[in-house]
Design a protein around this motif. Structure first.
Motif, short mmCIF file in Angstrom:
data_model
loop_
_atom_site.label_atom_id
_atom_site.label_comp_id
_atom_site.label_asym_id
_atom_site.label_seq_id
_atom_site.Cartn_x
_atom_site.Cartn_y
_atom_site.Cartn_z
N TYR A 1 0.60 -1.26 0.17
CA TYR A 1 0.28 -0.26 0.27
C TYR A 1 1.13 1.27 -0.11
CZ TYR A 1 -2.05 3.76 1.68
OH TYR A 1 -3.15 5.02 2.45
N GLU A 2 1.76 1.37 0.39
CA GLU A 2 3.11 2.43 1.44
C GLU A 2 3.24 2.83 -0.34
OE1 GLU A 2 4.74 1.48 4.91
OE2 GLU A 2 3.31 2.46 6.20
N LYS A 3 4.39 1.29 -0.71
CA LYS A 3 4.56 1.85 -2.01
C LYS A 3 3.68 2.44 -3.36
CE LYS A 3 6.94 -1.16 -5.13
NZ LYS A 3 7.85 -2.43 -5.42
N ALA A 4 2.14 1.76 -2.95
CA ALA A 4 1.53 2.44 -3.91
C ALA A 4 1.25 3.72 -3.98
CB ALA A 4 0.44 1.84 -4.56
N LEU A 5 1.03 3.86 -2.54
CA LEU A 5 1.23 5.57 -2.56
C LEU A 5 2.05 6.39 -2.76
CD1 LEU A 5 -1.16 6.40 -0.74
CD2 LEU A 5 0.40 7.29 1.25
N ARG A 6 3.13 6.13 -3.08
CA ARG A 6 4.18 7.21 -3.69
C ARG A 6 3.98 6.86 -4.48
NH1 ARG A 6 6.87 3.73 0.85
NH2 ARG A 6 7.66 2.97 -0.96
N ARG A 7 3.30 6.13 -5.97
CA ARG A 7 3.15 5.87 -6.79
C ARG A 7 2.47 7.14 -8.07
NH1 ARG A 7 4.00 0.45 -10.06
NH2 ARG A 7 5.59 -0.11 -10.08
N ARG A 8 2.69 7.31 -9.30
CA ARG A 8 1.42 8.06 -9.81
C ARG A 8 0.49 7.35 -10.39
NH1 ARG A 8 4.85 12.21 -14.05
NH2 ARG A 8 5.89 12.92 -12.47
N GLY A 9 -1.22 7.88 -9.93
CA GLY A 9 -2.51 7.68 -10.39
C GLY A 9 -3.09 7.48 -9.45
N VAL A 10 -3.97 6.11 -9.59
CA VAL A 10 -4.55 5.51 -8.38
C VAL A 10 -4.44 5.03 -7.78
CG1 VAL A 10 -7.59 4.94 -7.53
CG2 VAL A 10 -7.42 6.42 -10.04
N THR A 11 -4.13 4.78 -5.96
CA THR A 11 -3.56 4.73 -5.23
C THR A 11 -4.11 3.32 -5.22
OG1 THR A 11 -2.97 5.97 -3.68
CG2 THR A 11 -2.67 4.22 -3.04
N GLY A 12 -5.14 3.12 -5.20
CA GLY A 12 -6.02 1.48 -5.35
C GLY A 12 -5.83 0.27 -6.79
N GLU A 13 -5.51 1.23 -7.25
CA GLU A 13 -5.17 0.82 -9.11
C GLU A 13 -3.52 -0.02 -9.05
OE1 GLU A 13 -5.15 0.89 -13.82
OE2 GLU A 13 -6.72 2.31 -11.95
N GLN A 14 -3.05 1.32 -8.08
CA GLN A 14 -1.44 0.61 -8.17
C GLN A 14 -1.64 -0.40 -6.99
OE1 GLN A 14 0.87 2.34 -10.03
NE2 GLN A 14 -0.40 3.10 -11.42
N ALA B 1 -11.89 -8.09 -3.65
CA ALA B 1 -12.43 -7.06 -2.85
C ALA B 1 -12.54 -5.63 -3.70
CB ALA B 1 -11.08 -6.60 -1.74
N ASN B 2 -12.90 -4.96 -2.88
CA ASN B 2 -12.64 -3.18 -2.94
C ASN B 2 -11.77 -2.96 -2.35
OD1 ASN B 2 -13.13 -0.61 -3.44
ND2 ASN B 2 -15.65 -1.04 -2.10
N GLU B 3 -10.95 -2.42 -3.26
CA GLU B 3 -9.80 -2.02 -3.04
C GLU B 3 -9.87 -0.37 -2.80
OE1 GLU B 3 -10.19 -0.45 -7.61
OE2 GLU B 3 -10.45 -1.94 -5.95
N GLN B 4 -10.61 0.67 -3.40
CA GLN B 4 -11.17 1.55 -3.23
C GLN B 4 -11.36 1.87 -0.90
OE1 GLN B 4 -9.95 4.36 -4.13
NE2 GLN B 4 -10.50 5.62 -2.45
N ALA B 5 -12.16 0.84 -0.76
CA ALA B 5 -12.09 0.74 0.87
C ALA B 5 -10.49 1.13 1.37
CB ALA B 5 -12.94 -0.91 1.09
N VAL B 6 -9.77 -0.83 0.60
CA VAL B 6 -8.35 -0.51 1.69
C VAL B 6 -7.81 0.79 2.07
CG1 VAL B 6 -6.11 -2.18 1.18
CG2 VAL B 6 -9.00 -2.85 0.81
N VAL B 7 -7.66 1.49 0.91
CA VAL B 7 -7.35 2.61 0.94
C VAL B 7 -7.87 3.32 1.87
CG1 VAL B 7 -6.86 4.49 -0.60
CG2 VAL B 7 -6.55 2.65 -1.52
N GLU B 8 -9.31 3.52 1.53
CA GLU B 8 -9.46 4.06 2.97
C GLU B 8 -9.30 3.85 3.95
OE1 GLU B 8 -13.73 4.02 1.83
OE2 GLU B 8 -13.31 5.36 -0.21
N PHE B 9 -9.32 2.52 4.67
CA PHE B 9 -8.91 2.04 5.93
C PHE B 9 -7.67 2.28 6.00
CE2 PHE B 9 -6.88 -1.43 7.50
CZ PHE B 9 -7.90 -1.67 9.17
N TYR B 10 -6.61 2.10 4.98
CA TYR B 10 -5.22 2.59 5.97
C TYR B 10 -5.11 4.05 6.01
CZ TYR B 10 -3.07 -1.71 5.01
OH TYR B 10 -3.09 -3.72 4.96
N SER B 11 -5.21 4.84 5.07
CA SER B 11 -5.49 6.56 5.06
C SER B 11 -6.21 7.42 6.54
CB SER B 11 -5.98 7.25 4.22
OG SER B 11 -7.27 6.97 3.54
N ARG B 12 -6.82 6.59 7.06
CA ARG B 12 -7.52 6.94 8.23
C ARG B 12 -6.69 7.66 9.60
NH1 ARG B 12 -12.04 4.82 9.98
NH2 ARG B 12 -13.90 3.52 7.92
#
Length: 202
Positions: A72-85, A191-202
């Protein structure tokens, strides 16, 4: 790195999703495990929903919490939609690609093939399941009797599974290649990857 070795049907029943593949027990008992499984549950909070989606993905790809958080943290550093990355990073793991190519019947089996040195990437032995493959990387089963016999048996068993369009398989040569990075539509996560991103970004 440790990975989950506990009861799989129980996990699938908990999330009501065939995380580890089809199961006759999951079809027969479409409710949670344990004596309280068939009973109605309390309302699920947003936090719990995010946790459930995260756990689904984590078990599906066979990662421990620390590993998954790293993805997740690696995807967060990439350009684009975090969930898709995040999904693309998970799909491009070496063990996952070995499974998709049919060299192994399951992801845990693919992980074992990699750690035991049966797989080469661009001509070099790679025994790290989490190794991230790039476009044009070539995956090959080691030219050894045991490795090739194992791959032959697994390829025969996996004929019902289609190789994704973003990968190319040379079945006779025991080789595969990453043609491109998969799109969100091609991954079709459980699974819903956007829900995962929101879970970690709390």
């Amino acid at each position: 790195m440790a990975h989950y070795t506990g009861p799989r049907v129980r996990i699938s029943r908990r999330f009501k999703t065939p995380i580890f593949g089809p199961s006759k027990y999951l079809e027969r008992r479409q409710y949670g495990p344990g004596v309280h499984g068939p009973k109605a549950r309390r309302k699920v909070t947003e936090y719990a929903l995010g946790l459930i989606e995260k756990q689904k993905l984590r078990y599906y790809y066979g990662l421990q919490e620390r590993q998954f958080r790293g993805v997740y943290e690696k995807a967060l550093r990439r350009r684009g939609v975090t969930g898709e990355q995040m999904l693309q990073l998970l799909e491009c793991r070496l063990d996952n690609v070995v499974y998709h190519l049919g060299f192994a019947p399951t992801r845990p089996a693919a992980r074992q093939m990699v750690t035991h040195g049966h797989i080469r990437v661009n001509g070099r032995k790679v025994n790290i399941p989490s190794y991230t493959l790039k476009v044009n990387d070539e995956i090959e089963v080691r030219n050894h009797n045991v490795s090739r016999q194992m791959a032959t048996r697994n390829l025969e068993m996996s004929t019902s599974r289609a190789v994704p369009d973003w990968l190319a398989l040379e079945k006779d040569n025991f080789k595969g290649r990453v043609m491109r990075i998969p799109t969100r539509d091609e991954i079709q996560p459980i699974a819903n990857e956007q829900a995962v991103v929101e879970f970690y970004s709390r």
